[in-house]
Scaffold this motif. Structure first.
Motif, PDB file in Angstrom:
ATOM      1  N   SER A 157       0.828  -1.208   0.000  1.00 26.32           N
ATOM      2  CA  SER A 157       0.000   0.000   0.000  1.00 26.32           C
ATOM      3  C   SER A 157       0.864   1.260   0.000  1.00 26.32           C
ATOM      4  O   SER A 157       0.429   2.334  -0.399  1.00 26.32           O
ATOM      5  N   VAL A 158       2.092   1.132   0.436  1.00 23.94           N
ATOM      6  CA  VAL A 158       2.979   2.292   0.489  1.00 23.94           C
ATOM      7  C   VAL A 158       4.011   2.221  -0.646  1.00 23.94           C
ATOM      8  O   VAL A 158       4.271   3.186  -1.336  1.00 23.94           O
TER       9      VAL A 158
ATOM     10  N   ARG B 205       9.874   3.620   2.662  1.00 19.17           N
ATOM     11  CA  ARG B 205       8.872   4.657   2.413  1.00 19.17           C
ATOM     12  C   ARG B 205       7.782   4.579   3.474  1.00 19.17           C
ATOM     13  O   ARG B 205       7.366   3.498   3.869  1.00 19.17           O
ATOM     14  N   GLY B 206       7.351   5.742   3.933  1.00 26.41           N
ATOM     15  CA  GLY B 206       6.313   5.778   4.954  1.00 26.41           C
ATOM     16  C   GLY B 206       5.167   6.691   4.582  1.00 26.41           C
ATOM     17  O   GLY B 206       5.368   7.683   3.880  1.00 26.41           O
ATOM     18  N   HIS B 207       3.982   6.347   5.045  1.00 26.75           N
ATOM     19  CA  HIS B 207       2.830   7.225   4.939  1.00 26.75           C
ATOM     20  C   HIS B 207       2.478   7.690   6.344  1.00 26.75           C
ATOM     21  O   HIS B 207       2.224   6.868   7.221  1.00 26.75           O
TER      22      HIS B 207
ATOM     23  N   VAL C 158      15.029   7.019   0.976  1.00 28.08           N
ATOM     24  CA  VAL C 158      14.251   7.119   2.203  1.00 28.08           C
ATOM     25  C   VAL C 158      13.211   8.206   1.972  1.00 28.08           C
ATOM     26  O   VAL C 158      13.564   9.337   1.640  1.00 28.08           O
ATOM     27  N   GLU C 159      11.953   7.838   2.088  1.00 30.71           N
ATOM     28  CA  GLU C 159      10.902   8.742   1.628  1.00 30.71           C
ATOM     29  C   GLU C 159       9.710   8.780   2.590  1.00 30.71           C
ATOM     30  O   GLU C 159       9.305   7.753   3.114  1.00 30.71           O
ATOM     31  N   THR C 160       9.176   9.956   2.772  1.00 35.05           N
ATOM     32  CA  THR C 160       7.952  10.078   3.571  1.00 35.05           C
ATOM     33  C   THR C 160       6.890  10.851   2.796  1.00 35.05           C
ATOM     34  O   THR C 160       7.186  11.889   2.206  1.00 35.05           O
ATOM     35  N   TYR C 161       5.694  10.306   2.813  1.00 33.89           N
ATOM     36  CA  TYR C 161       4.537  11.045   2.315  1.00 33.89           C
ATOM     37  C   TYR C 161       3.776  11.572   3.520  1.00 33.89           C
ATOM     38  O   TYR C 161       3.258  10.780   4.312  1.00 33.89           O
TER      39      TYR C 161
END
Lengths: 403, 476
Positions: A105-106, A215-217, A240-243
């Motif tokens: 989902s992410v 990656r994070g939501h 490394v990613e954040t939404y």
């Protein structure tokens, strides 16, 4: 992609992996779809300027590294009692609905060629599930890779008002002849008002190619903080990613790398501000020695609905050798004017004056340089809220300086 | 500002830029880009064989190169159809290399440049002026005192005839080869007009020389070439201004600028571009800077539908210096993708880049830069500063700097900030009696001051007036 398909990379292999893990049909389907999609997918994005690709992933024969049926590892995965820290297969067994809901989902399994390869072939991993209101300080996942290739999948789900600190370490255990490939995908689903700290320390041997996508939501009021330490590997491509999806969510990405010999680090820190009152802070420091090379890309993307955004980014690289090379591209993409954003990047060498000053105080030149390099990492280490990770990172840096 | 610059205070600046002239041309090429068109241009200019050959080679390169479509976030060029562009229009002027006297010009062209304020500026503050109308330089003048010192300022077509050896050596060979990019190749094939500046050793041209480019016809392409050669120890300031009225169909401007800065020489290149908002502005500008030389780029990018322009400097000799000061303003429907590139190829070279941008009413600005420090360029330093100001939420502002560092003994710093216009600042000024618009205008004027400071007064005034117009939303 049109590289030659490796003998082991076929439907039979994928079915065999899935069967050995006793997986439900939906997961097998996801794997098979990823396998089928491989031919049409491209490599993960890298910085490209006209005439130049800064990290040439196309030249690497990823399928050639793959040996999915002989994967071997030592894994410790521990956590406090009130939190579920389970091997992936076990989690699928015990919490199938939870895994089914959040898996992919992410990070879209077909995000790129390497994520699809990982989804089709992964046979190890961890699921961390933190129920509502629970605070968990000490989740530790240590992976020692003992085979030619290893595909690791981590899923973290935190429910409302919970918090968790996760420490992940990757290293190589038993020697394997030739080049190796480690691939790690990490998905973080941070529920409302929850707090995730995810620290990762990569110290693979220098024959190993490494691809990681974390990656994070972040939901409303949630915080996702990443710490990304890269010391080992021959080539690392790490994102490394954040939404920031919920109002008032926050993210911090702290990165540190230390390259020597012919190591190549392509590190990305990216944040998407998609909601109101979101805050991001990106801090990366790296040191390069010998012929090592780094490529840094930072992205702060502020969406048009992201009112009242604060976003900061700093990247500093220290070069110890003339043969090393450091490239950087900190990008700002701003679609909402109610924004305060800045980024900065610097590249330089150890200051002659500082060295001279320390030498006049009786320190020999090598120790003086080492002290200055250790000092260079301090502002990043200070941002590492997890004591153990900070100490380990400091120790690895010191060890490299002693080499 | 003195009273003889009153024309610059003309409140109705819109009149100064937006007027159109009846088209009247001696020669107009066919639309599109074919070998026939290229041969026709060369033939019309009575060029030597080698220049025709270079044009044809460029055309071939242009045809072989793909359109740049894979740059992250680049402006949309899909609306530009080269087959619909008229690459060459020679206006109806008697003398091919341009009139010596302003009065010799056809009235309509005189009137055009009078409205733009060019002859006044020449009389007041310039060493020389050239004026290009469509594809041809229609007026060229250099003050006698500089001519006596051996300074050459003429249009490129004339330079091909009169200074053939220099042009043959420097024209698109060392600085901007046609193979550089698709639009450099296009330029090499159909270039016409532009300026040639030659400053001999140790000569300082104290007043700026200026060229003004005006596109008047609908659907045309303008491809002027500027070649500046500053010999050792010389100094010159070249200013270029551009404008075009607004039309329904697209125009294309694809100029080429090559600057050779000799040892210890100093060249400043200033430009304020205000193309009409249907113009695709795709230029290649580059300087090569020898030992101890200094190159300075000062530019304001105002008009155009889409601009892709990254003036670059190759710091070739030890101790060479490069300074970039740029400002971009994007209003409704505009995509200004601009920046600066510096290649540090020698030790102890220095560069500074100062970039400011303003986005308003749905416009997009992007800073796309490159700083390259080659292995061996020890002791080099660079500092990049980008500031973006956003007025509203329909606008977009991006920053995409790239830094390639292959040498450790360097000092590299990049900084960028994006912010909206400060509510508090506006409030403060309002509390002092200014209305909202005036307050914002004043803040913008303060924001761009570092740029206007570097420009001669006429240009500073023009830039300020243009921005005022944009702020009022009355232009375009």
């Amino acid at each position: 992609m049109s590289t030659q398909v490796h003998a082991a990379l076929d439907e039979g292999t994928v079915r065999e992996i899935s069967e050995s893990l006793d997986e439900p049909e939906w997961l097998l389907e996801t794997r098979l779809e990823a396998l089928e999609a491989l031919d049409g997918l491209d490599m993960p994005s890298v910085i490209r300027t006209p005439g130049r690709e800064w990290t040439n992933l196309h030249d690497l024969d990823f399928e050639g590294f793959v040996d999915p049926l002989n994967a071997a590892e030592d894994k410790d995965q521990v956590g406090p009692d009130e939190v579920e820290v389970l091997p992936f297969a076990e989690a699928v067994d015990e919490h199938e609905e939870l895994v089914k809901e959040h898996f992919g989902s992410v990070v879209d399994p077909q995000d790129n060629y390497l994520t699809a390869l990982s989804t089709a072939l992964f046979n190890t991993g961890t699921v961390v599930y933190v129920p509502e209101g629970v605070d968990a300080e000490d989740v530790k996942v240590r992976t020692r890779m003992n085979s030619r290739s290893l595909f690791n999948y981590t899923l973290v789900v935190t429910e409302e008002s919970s918090s968790v600190t996760i420490l992940e370490r990757q290293s190589t255990g038993e020697d394997v002849e030739g080049e190796r490939y480690y691939s790690g995908l990490v998905e973080v689903v941070a529920g409302e008002n929850s707090n995730v700290q995810y620290g990762s320390l990569q110290n693979l041997d220098e024959e190993t190619y490494n691809y990681t996508l974390k990656r994070g939501h972040a939901d409303t009021y949630a915080t996702i903080d990443w710490i990304e330490g890269n010391i080992g590997s021959r080539l690392t491509k790490s994102s490394v990613e954040t939404y920031l999806k919920g109002d008032s969510s926050e993210s911090q990405i702290v990165g540190a790398f230390f390259g020597h010999e012919d190591q190549h680090f392509d590190v990305n820190a990216r944040v998407w501000h998609e909601a109101e009152h979101t805050t991001a802070d990106l801090v990366t420091r790296g040191v390069l020695d010998d012929r090592a090379r780094s490529v840094y890309e930072g992205v702060q993307d502020v969406g048009s609905g992201a009112w009242d955004t604060n976003s900061y980014q700093r990247e500093n690289t220290l070069m110890l050798s003339d043969e090393s090379e450091a490239d950087a591209s900190p990008k700002l993409i701003i679609n909402n004017h109610d924004t305060e954003a800045s980024h900065s990047a610097t590249v330089g060498q150890v200051s002659e004056e500082d060295l001279f000053y320390m030498e006049t105080r009786g320190t020999d030149p090598q120790s003086a340089e080492n002290m200055l390099v250790e000092g260079f990492f301090v502002p990043v280490l200070d941002e590492v809220a997890v004591d153990e990770l900070r100490e380990d990172l400091r120790e690895l840096i010191a060890a490299r300086l002693r080499e | 500002m003195s009273s003889d610059q009153d024309h610059l205070k003309e409140t109705d600046t819109e009149k100064r830029f937006e007027f159109k002239k009846e088209e009247s041309a001696a020669v107009t090429s066919d639309k599109g880009l074919t070998e026939e068109v290229v041969r026709m241009i060369s033939d019309d200019k009575d060029e030597p064989e080698w220049m025709l050959e270079r044009r044809l080679r460029s055309l071939k390169q242009y045809q072989e190169m793909p359109m740049p479509t894979d740059w992250p976030g680049q402006p949309d060029l899909s609306g530009m159809d080269i087959e619909e562009i008229i690459p060459y229009i020679r206006p109806d002027v008697d003398k091919r290399e341009g009139a010596d006297s302003w009065d010799d010009l056809p009235e309509e062209i005189q009137d055009t440049f009078e409205k733009l304020g060019i002859p006044e500026a020449e009389r007041k503050a310039l060493s020389g002026v050239g004026a290009q109308y469509e594809s041809e330089v229609v007026y060229q003048n250099m003050q006698e005192q500089w001519e006596e010192k051996g300074v050459v300022f003429c249009n490129m077509d004339e330079a091909v005839q009169e200074h053939e050896e220099l042009v043959k050596e420097y024209f698109m060979t060392k600085c901007v080869p046609p193979s550089d990019n698709k639009f450099a190749a296009l330029h090499g094939a159909v270039w016409s007009g532009g300026s040639f500046v030659y400053v001999p050793e140790d000569v300082t041209v104290e007043m700026p020389v200026q060229a003004y480019f005006r596109m008047n016809s609908e659907g045309m392409g303008q491809f002027e070439h500027t070649l500046i050669i500053a010999e050792e120890g010389s100094e010159v300031h070249y200013i270029e201004g551009c404008s075009a009225p607004k039309y329904g169909t697209h125009n294309l401007h694809s100029g080429g600028v090559e600057v050779f800065v000799g040892e210890d020489a100093h060249v400043q290149y200033s430009t304020v571009q205000n193309w009409s908002k249907n113009t695709y502005n795709l230029n290649t500008k580059r300087a090569i800077c020898e030992k101890g030389g200094t190159m300075e780029w000062v530019s304001g990018s105002m008009g155009s539908k889409a601009t892709m322009l990254y003036p670059s400097t190759i710091l070739k000799g030890r101790g060479a210096t490069d300074n970039h000061i740029t400002i971009a303003f994007a209003g409704e429907g505009q995509d200004i993708d601009t920046g600066a590139k510096v290649y540090h190829n020698a030790p102890n070279t220095k560069s500074t880049i100062e970039s400011k941008s303003i986005a308003k009413d749905g416009g997009r600005t992007n800073y796309r830069g490159l700083v390259h420090i080659a292995d061996g360029a020890e002791g080099s330093s660079t500092s990049v500063e980008c500031d973006a100001l956003m007025f509203d939420n329909e606008s977009t502002s991006d920053t995409m700097p790239y830094m390639e560092i292959q040498e450790s003994k360097v000092d590299v710093a990049h900084e960028a900030t994006v912010g909206k216009i400060g509510d508090e600042d506006v409030f403060y000024l309002q509390s002092r009696g200014l209305d909202d618009d005036d307050a914002k205008q004043m803040i913008v004027a303060g924001f761009i001051e570092p740029i206007t400071e570097e420009l001669p007064i006429e240009y500073a005034v023009e830039l300020n007036r243009l921005i005022e117009l944009e702020m009022e939303g009355s232009l375009g």
